[in-house]
Write an enzyme that holds these catalytic residues in place. Structure first.
Site, PDB file in Angstrom:
ATOM      1  N   HIS A  99       0.822  -1.208   0.000  1.00 47.10           N
ATOM      2  CA  HIS A  99       0.000   0.000   0.000  1.00 47.10           C
ATOM      3  C   HIS A  99       0.857   1.258   0.000  1.00 47.10           C
ATOM      4  O   HIS A  99       2.038   1.223   0.279  1.00 47.10           O
ATOM      5  CB  HIS A  99      -0.983   0.019   1.182  1.00 47.10           C
ATOM      6  CG  HIS A  99      -0.351   0.140   2.536  1.00 47.10           C
ATOM      7  ND1 HIS A  99      -0.048  -0.958   3.314  1.00 47.10           N
ATOM      8  CD2 HIS A  99       0.028   1.218   3.263  1.00 47.10           C
ATOM      9  CE1 HIS A  99       0.478  -0.550   4.459  1.00 47.10           C
ATOM     10  NE2 HIS A  99       0.545   0.768   4.451  1.00 47.10           N
ATOM     11  N   HIS A 129       3.823   7.442   3.276  1.00 43.34           N
ATOM     12  CA  HIS A 129       4.778   6.339   3.253  1.00 43.34           C
ATOM     13  C   HIS A 129       4.413   5.325   2.180  1.00 43.34           C
ATOM     14  O   HIS A 129       3.313   5.361   1.636  1.00 43.34           O
ATOM     15  CB  HIS A 129       4.856   5.650   4.623  1.00 43.34           C
ATOM     16  CG  HIS A 129       3.603   4.936   5.037  1.00 43.34           C
ATOM     17  ND1 HIS A 129       2.569   5.573   5.704  1.00 43.34           N
ATOM     18  CD2 HIS A 129       3.184   3.647   4.866  1.00 43.34           C
ATOM     19  CE1 HIS A 129       1.603   4.701   5.942  1.00 43.34           C
ATOM     20  NE2 HIS A 129       1.950   3.517   5.439  1.00 43.34           N
ATOM     21  N   GLU A 153       7.496   1.545   5.147  1.00 40.33           N
ATOM     22  CA  GLU A 153       6.963   0.546   6.059  1.00 40.33           C
ATOM     23  C   GLU A 153       7.300  -0.825   5.502  1.00 40.33           C
ATOM     24  O   GLU A 153       7.149  -1.076   4.297  1.00 40.33           O
ATOM     25  CB  GLU A 153       5.442   0.706   6.189  1.00 40.33           C
ATOM     26  CG  GLU A 153       4.789  -0.297   7.103  1.00 40.33           C
ATOM     27  CD  GLU A 153       3.277  -0.117   7.227  1.00 40.33           C
ATOM     28  OE1 GLU A 153       2.642  -0.960   7.869  1.00 40.33           O
ATOM     29  OE2 GLU A 153       2.733   0.874   6.652  1.00 40.33           O
TER      30      GLU A 153
END
Length: 153
Positions: free
Chosen positions: A8, A95, A144
């Site tokens: 994502h 992010h 992440e």
């Protein structure tokens, strides 16, 4: 370290409701999850699911999951994304998140390379272990790292 699937893109927003309307009305998103609170991370979250890959015959290829847009809104005044929104009042890309098969191994490899890990490994919005790598060690992008959800394979 081997690059995994882009799971994502995190997008900070001052209003999840307004962002949902944008993705639905402007971008044509049809699959958006209900927002939920993650107070331990200081955010409210929902996911905009992008379409899965099509084989060209109109059939979705079950091996390919669509990448998600993770909408994140501050949970309260102590939220870690408040400083991002102070600098970017309209919100924006916060992010990127990549999957890895084993989070502990990935963390050890990043640390061995001298990459700065931000905080402990913890459970993320997908219910799997995650950690973040400092943007200065990742060509300017907060990154992440997420253990691949077991049900995805």
């Amino acid at each position: 370290m081997k690059l995994g699937r882009l799971n994502h893109i995190g997008v900070a927003t001052p209003s999840i409701a307004d962002s949902i309307a944008h993705y639905r009305d402007v971008m044509g998103a049809a699959d958006i999850t209900e927002p939920f609170d993650l107070p331990e991370q200081g955010v409210k979250v929902c996911f905009v699911n992008t379409p899965t890959h099509s084989t060209g015959s109109g059939q979705a290829d079950s091996r390919m999951n669509g990448t998600q847009i993770e909408l994140i809104e501050p949970f309260d005044e102590s939220s870690p994304i408040n400083s991002f929104l102070e600098k970017n009042p309209a919100g924006g890309q916060h992010h990127v998140c990549f999957e890895v098969p084993d989070i502990a191994t990935a963390r050890e490899e990043f640390e061995a390379m001298g990459k700065r890990i931000l905080g402990p490994t913890r459970i993320g919005a997908h219910g799997t272990p995650i950690f973040f790598v400092h943007p200065k060690d990742m060509q300017g992008m907060l990154t992440e790292i997420m253990e691949t959800p077991k049900e995805a394979h």
